[in-house]
Each structure stands twice: as structure tokens, then as C-alpha cells.
Design a protein around this motif. Structure first.
Motif, PDB file in Angstrom:
ATOM      1  N   VAL A  45       0.854  -1.181   0.000  1.00  0.00           N
ATOM      2  CA  VAL A  45       0.000   0.000   0.000  1.00  0.00           C
ATOM      3  C   VAL A  45       0.894   1.236   0.000  1.00  0.00           C
ATOM      4  N   TRP A  46       0.704   2.077  -0.998  1.00  0.00           N
ATOM      5  CA  TRP A  46       1.508   3.292  -1.153  1.00  0.00           C
ATOM      6  C   TRP A  46       0.755   4.483  -0.569  1.00  0.00           C
ATOM      7  N   LEU A  47       1.413   5.157   0.369  1.00  0.00           N
ATOM      8  CA  LEU A  47       0.843   6.315   1.053  1.00  0.00           C
ATOM      9  C   LEU A  47       1.583   7.581   0.633  1.00  0.00           C
ATOM     10  N   SER A  48       0.888   8.710   0.692  1.00  0.00           N
ATOM     11  CA  SER A  48       1.548   9.987   0.424  1.00  0.00           C
ATOM     12  C   SER A  48       2.518  10.300   1.556  1.00  0.00           C
ATOM     13  N   ASN A  49       3.562  11.030   1.238  1.00  0.00           N
ATOM     14  CA  ASN A  49       4.541  11.464   2.236  1.00  0.00           C
ATOM     15  C   ASN A  49       4.464  12.989   2.394  1.00  0.00           C
ATOM     16  N   LEU A  99      -3.073   4.609  -2.211  1.00  0.00           N
ATOM     17  CA  LEU A  99      -4.029   5.277  -1.327  1.00  0.00           C
ATOM     18  C   LEU A  99      -3.966   6.781  -1.568  1.00  0.00           C
ATOM     19  N   LEU A 100      -5.107   7.337  -1.919  1.00  0.00           N
ATOM     20  CA  LEU A 100      -5.226   8.760  -2.235  1.00  0.00           C
ATOM     21  C   LEU A 100      -6.194   9.432  -1.268  1.00  0.00           C
ATOM     22  N   HIS A 101      -5.931  10.702  -0.970  1.00  0.00           N
ATOM     23  CA  HIS A 101      -6.864  11.498  -0.187  1.00  0.00           C
ATOM     24  C   HIS A 101      -7.874  12.113  -1.156  1.00  0.00           C
ATOM     25  N   GLY A 102      -9.165  11.895  -0.904  1.00  0.00           N
ATOM     26  CA  GLY A 102     -10.176  12.370  -1.844  1.00  0.00           C
ATOM     27  C   GLY A 102     -10.182  13.873  -2.023  1.00  0.00           C
ATOM     28  N   CYS A 103      -9.975  14.603  -0.936  1.00  0.00           N
ATOM     29  CA  CYS A 103      -9.885  16.064  -0.960  1.00  0.00           C
ATOM     30  C   CYS A 103      -9.364  16.523   0.396  1.00  0.00           C
ATOM     31  N   CYS A 104      -8.963  17.783   0.479  1.00  0.00           N
ATOM     32  CA  CYS A 104      -8.566  18.390   1.762  1.00  0.00           C
ATOM     33  C   CYS A 104      -7.539  17.520   2.488  1.00  0.00           C
ATOM     34  N   HIS A 105      -6.404  17.324   1.845  1.00  0.00           N
ATOM     35  CA  HIS A 105      -5.371  16.396   2.317  1.00  0.00           C
ATOM     36  C   HIS A 105      -4.992  16.643   3.778  1.00  0.00           C
ATOM     37  N   ASN A 106      -4.928  15.564   4.525  1.00  0.00           N
ATOM     38  CA  ASN A 106      -4.498  15.582   5.922  1.00  0.00           C
ATOM     39  C   ASN A 106      -3.132  14.903   6.016  1.00  0.00           C
ATOM     40  N   PRO A 107      -2.068  15.596   6.438  1.00  0.00           N
ATOM     41  CA  PRO A 107      -2.080  16.829   7.215  1.00  0.00           C
ATOM     42  C   PRO A 107      -1.755  18.113   6.444  1.00  0.00           C
ATOM     43  N   THR A 108      -1.508  18.064   5.147  1.00  0.00           N
ATOM     44  CA  THR A 108      -0.905  19.218   4.481  1.00  0.00           C
ATOM     45  C   THR A 108      -1.895  20.288   4.060  1.00  0.00           C
ATOM     46  N   GLY A 109      -3.120  19.893   3.695  1.00  0.00           N
ATOM     47  CA  GLY A 109      -4.064  20.846   3.114  1.00  0.00           C
ATOM     48  C   GLY A 109      -3.856  21.058   1.628  1.00  0.00           C
ATOM     49  N   PRO A 128      -6.611   1.613  -7.030  1.00  0.00           N
ATOM     50  CA  PRO A 128      -6.795   2.881  -6.306  1.00  0.00           C
ATOM     51  C   PRO A 128      -7.658   2.675  -5.057  1.00  0.00           C
ATOM     52  N   PHE A 129      -7.273   3.350  -3.990  1.00  0.00           N
ATOM     53  CA  PHE A 129      -7.949   3.270  -2.694  1.00  0.00           C
ATOM     54  C   PHE A 129      -8.074   4.718  -2.216  1.00  0.00           C
ATOM     55  N   VAL A 130      -9.296   5.225  -2.130  1.00  0.00           N
ATOM     56  CA  VAL A 130      -9.509   6.633  -1.811  1.00  0.00           C
ATOM     57  C   VAL A 130     -10.076   6.778  -0.403  1.00  0.00           C
ATOM     58  N   ASP A 131      -9.443   7.636   0.381  1.00  0.00           N
ATOM     59  CA  ASP A 131      -9.910   7.974   1.719  1.00  0.00           C
ATOM     60  C   ASP A 131     -10.559   9.351   1.641  1.00  0.00           C
ATOM     61  N   LEU A 132     -11.874   9.409   1.846  1.00  0.00           N
ATOM     62  CA  LEU A 132     -12.637  10.648   1.713  1.00  0.00           C
ATOM     63  C   LEU A 132     -13.221  11.030   3.067  1.00  0.00           C
ATOM     64  N   ALA A 133     -12.528  11.896   3.773  1.00  0.00           N
ATOM     65  CA  ALA A 133     -12.943  12.246   5.134  1.00  0.00           C
ATOM     66  C   ALA A 133     -13.514  13.658   5.247  1.00  0.00           C
ATOM     67  N   TYR A 134     -13.366  14.480   4.196  1.00  0.00           N
ATOM     68  CA  TYR A 134     -13.679  15.909   4.343  1.00  0.00           C
ATOM     69  C   TYR A 134     -14.539  16.448   3.207  1.00  0.00           C
ATOM     70  N   GLN A 135     -15.376  15.613   2.618  1.00  0.00           N
ATOM     71  CA  GLN A 135     -16.201  16.073   1.511  1.00  0.00           C
ATOM     72  C   GLN A 135     -17.061  17.262   1.935  1.00  0.00           C
ATOM     73  N   ILE A 181     -15.339  15.977  -4.960  1.00  0.00           N
ATOM     74  CA  ILE A 181     -15.184  14.594  -5.436  1.00  0.00           C
ATOM     75  C   ILE A 181     -15.055  14.535  -6.954  1.00  0.00           C
ATOM     76  N   LYS A 182     -14.696  15.651  -7.566  1.00  0.00           N
ATOM     77  CA  LYS A 182     -14.535  15.674  -9.020  1.00  0.00           C
ATOM     78  C   LYS A 182     -13.463  14.684  -9.472  1.00  0.00           C
ATOM     79  N   GLY A 183     -12.325  14.677  -8.777  1.00  0.00           N
ATOM     80  CA  GLY A 183     -11.252  13.747  -9.123  1.00  0.00           C
ATOM     81  C   GLY A 183     -11.650  12.310  -8.871  1.00  0.00           C
ATOM     82  N   LEU A 184     -12.249  12.047  -7.710  1.00  0.00           N
ATOM     83  CA  LEU A 184     -12.723  10.703  -7.388  1.00  0.00           C
ATOM     84  C   LEU A 184     -13.723  10.218  -8.425  1.00  0.00           C
ATOM     85  N   SER A 185     -14.655  11.072  -8.828  1.00  0.00           N
ATOM     86  CA  SER A 185     -15.683  10.690  -9.792  1.00  0.00           C
ATOM     87  C   SER A 185     -15.054  10.304 -11.128  1.00  0.00           C
TER      88      SER A 185
END
Length: 394
Positions: free
Chosen positions: A120-124, A173-183, A205-212, A222-226
Motif C-alpha cells: 500500500v503506497w501512502l503519500s509522504n 491510497l489517495l486522499h479524496g480532498c482536503c489532504h491531511n495533514p498538508t491541506g 486505487p484506494f480513496v480515503d474521503l474524510a472531508y467532503q 469529489i470531481k477527481g474521485l468521480s
């Protein structure tokens, strides 16, 4: 039995909240844990939530078990919210979970069951819970380049260069929007590139969407996710209602699996049932019932969307005012990145020494690494926050 257990390490975010509560200073500011607060410093119950709760209490007739899948009306409502009109909709299943962290763990266990050698690849950097959840499921974890500390933006070229090397044994693994912790969020162009690479190379692809809804709006966030879901054969999605409905303590989340066929997605749901049964068995129902009641009632849904939009507008206003105040007091534009980030958080890059001095000398609580919870600010606190930050030499 327990004599050899080591002393547990403090959670870096939750322990900060405990220290804040114990601080007797009247002028203290909590910018640590990720909760939305209004100008009075409260995390309010949304009016749509209150109305939904009242309706539910008036019609409630039982507290019987709801089953492994959770609340069926909630599952359908979340599928409708996230995937209506999408090619993935007809071959998707949804399963209620105890918050998005529960969804992440359940889907991680599903990956481990289907492909134990997956990486599983995570953002750094990434959400602090991503790595331990994936590793607890027995999965290998690696990191792709993401945040440029100098520009405070996403290094999309470096990110895509690494993503292009992923293959069928990899999960992105992608952040759906409003990346945590960077913004800092990736552009729609990057979502398009990732979609093409997934189709070409076969990674999942595995999307974590916590801040829609906390960024630019329910649809825009969710434009990118869609775009991704509309084109790739398989997709995993974890979504939370903690932020967008203000249901932090209710632990309402959903795990969604998109399969190449509906039958494959249904098979995955059967495995998810098995995994849930040996863990928490059934998720809590109250928060999910509230969400379902809101999303299935046009009047309540409109009220919720309006409230959510007001919260988003307030966060954007806080960002603009914070950047303006920094620019004014520092006589520079090096803090303009606050207006370019989305959602609750911005990663400032403040050093450990800076955050310690802010806490000890100025009663300002910021997570190590310099993540600021913009949504925890009040407008009246901005001048003092900026003055304190500059005083410690950021």
C-alpha cells in the motif's frame, strides 16, 4: 500475563488535546485535534442533525440488532451521494463501518485476504493512522513523494513519476480532498493522469474521503474521485461523516468496493461480513440513522448542504484572513500558501522548537510537524496567533 508490556507511547494528537485541557491559561488556543469550531469555540450540532434526531426519536420502535452490513438505508444513501451517475455505481457495494478508520481497517483486511503480498503506497506525509492501520492488517507500506516543504504545494511531477512505477501488486491510497495533514490537494489533471496509469499498469486505487464539502463543495470535492471511479475497473473507498455532518463521536463511516462486475463486488462484501464478524461484528446505528434521515429527506438535505457550505465558507475566510495578517505583520507573502490549501489543515513546517515555544510561551497548541487546524481558529485569535508565531521565529 501483562508484566512485559512496555509503557504505551502517547498519541501525538490526542495527548496534545489532554495537555490543552489541563492548561489553566485563559488565552490558550487549540489548533491540534481536527474538529470544526465556530467563533465561540464550540463544535456545534448541525441544525439538520438536530431535526433528524428528533424525527428518529419520535418514530423509533426498537433497538434490535441491525446486521453485519449496518444500516441498509444509510449504505444506499452514501452510495447515492458518492457515486450516482457514475459507471461504477451499478457494480458497487457499500457497508457501514465504525467511522472511516473502521472502513480503512476493514478494507485493508480485505486487501490482505485477496492479495497478501500487496504493498500500500501512502503519500509522504499522510494521515497519521494510515500506516499503522495498513501494517496492522499485515500489509507492506511504502511512500510516494507528495508535499514540497519549500513551496507548501504538491510535487505532482515527483508523485506521478513514482505512481507510474506501480503495478498489479500495488495499492495507491489517495486522499479524496482536503489532504491531511498538508491541506495541499492534487489537481484534476493529476487525477486524470493517475486514472490512465491505473488502467495501464493495473494497480488498485484506494480513496480515503474524510472531508467532503470542506473544500470547494460537495460535488467539486469529489470531481477527481468521480473521474477515477468512472473509468477504473476496481476501486476501494472509505468515507466518513464525522466532519461533514459534525458526527465526530457517533463513528459513522462507510466502506465501498467497486468490482469489475457486481458479482465480484458482492463476493467482496461476503468477505467483509466475515472480517467484520470476527472483529466488531456490527457498527453503531445512531449516527448512520441520522445521515440516512438527512440524505433521504429533501428538506433536511437542503438544510444540511446550506450549513455545510457556511462552514466551508468560514474556513476559507479564516485562511484568507490568516494569510493577510501574516503578510501584514511579516511584511512578506511567504504565508500566502494558507489560501491555496483546502479544508481543515495546513502543514506549516514549523519546527519542534517552534511548536514547543508556542505551547510553553504563548499557550498555542499545534501538532508536532507544524500541522495547524484552521477550522479550530476564531477570527479574533488571528492577530495574536500571528504575533506569537513570528515572535518564536517561524
Amino acid at each position: 500475563m501483562f508484566e512485559d508490556l512496555p509503557i504505551a507511547k502517547d498519541d501525538p494528537i490526542l495527548s496534545l488535546g489532554i495537555a490543552y485541557k489541563a492548561d489553566p491559561r485563559d488565552n490558550k488556543i487549540d489548533l491540534g485535534i481536527g474538529v470544526y469550531r465556530n467563533e465561540q469555540g464550540q463544535t456545534p450540532v448541525m441544525q439538520a442533525v438536530t431535526a433528524a434526531q428528533n424525527r428518529l426519536l419520535a418514530q423509533q420502535t426498537t433497538q434490535a440488532y441491525i446486521g453485519l452490513a449496518g444500516n441498509a438505508e444509510y449504505n444506499q444513501a452514501m452510495l447515492d451521494l458518492l457515486l450516482t451517475g457514475n459507471a461504477a455505481y451499478s457494480r458497487s457495494i457499500a457497508m457501514q463501518t465504525p467511522g472511516a478508520s473502521g472502513a480503512l481497517r476493514l478494507l485493508a483486511d480485505l486487501i490482505a485476504s485477496a492479495k497478501p503480498n500487496a504493498t500500500v503506497w501512502l503519500s509522504n506525509p499522510s494521515y497519521v493512522n494510515h500506516q499503522p492501520i495498513m501494517q496492522a492488517a499485515g500489509l507492506k507500506v511504502a511512500f510516494y513523494p507528495y508535499f514540497n516543504p519549500a513551496s507548501k504545494q504538491v510535487d505532482e511531477a515527483a508523485m506521478l513519476e513514482q505512481v507510474a512505477k506501480l503495478g498489479p501488486d500495488d495499492v495507491l491510497l489517495l486522499h479524496g480532498c482536503c489532504h491531511n495533514p498538508t491541506g495541499a490537494d492534487i489537481s484534476f489533471s493529476a487525477w486524470q493522469s493517475i486514472t490512465e496509469l491505473a488502467l495501464k499498469n493495473g494497480f488498485l486505487p484506494f480513496v480515503d474521503l474524510a472531508y467532503q464539502g470542506f473544500g470547494q463543495g460537495l460535488e467539486e470535492d469529489i470531481k477527481g474521485l468521480s473521474h477515477l471511479a468512472n473509468r477504473v475497473p476496481e476501486l476501494l473507498l472509505a468515507s466518513s461523516n464525522s466532519k461533514s455532518f459534525g458526527l465526530y463521536r457517533e463513528r459513522s463511516g462507510v466502506a465501498i468496493v467497486v468490482g469489475e462486475t457486481l458479482q465480484q463486488a458482492t463476493n467482496a462484501r461476503g468477505k467483509l461480513f466475515e472480517l467484520a464478524r470476527r472483529s466488531y461484528t456490527m457498527p453503531p446505528n445512531w449516527g448512520a440513522s441520522i445521515v440516512a434521515e438527512i440524505l433521504n429527506n429533501s428538506q433536511l438535505k437542503a438544510q444540511w448542504e446550506n450549513e455545510l457550505n457556511q462552514m466551508s465558507l468560514r474556513m476559507r475566510s479564516l485562511r484568507q484572513n490568516l494569510a493577510d495578517e501574516f503578510n501584514l505583520q511579516s511584511n512578506s507573502e511567504r504565508f500566502s500558501y494558507f489560501t491555496q490549501h483546502q479544508g481543515m489543515f495546513s502543514l506549516t513546517g514549523f519546527s519542534h522548537q517552534h511548536t514547543e515555544q508556542l505551547r510553553e510561551q504563548h499557550a498555542i497548541y499545534i501538532v508536532g510537524g507544524g500541522r495547524i487546524n484552521i477550522a479550530g481558529l476564531a477570527q479574533q485569535q488571528i492577530p495574536r496567533l500571528v504575533e506569537a508565531c513570528l515572535a518564536v521565529g517561524v
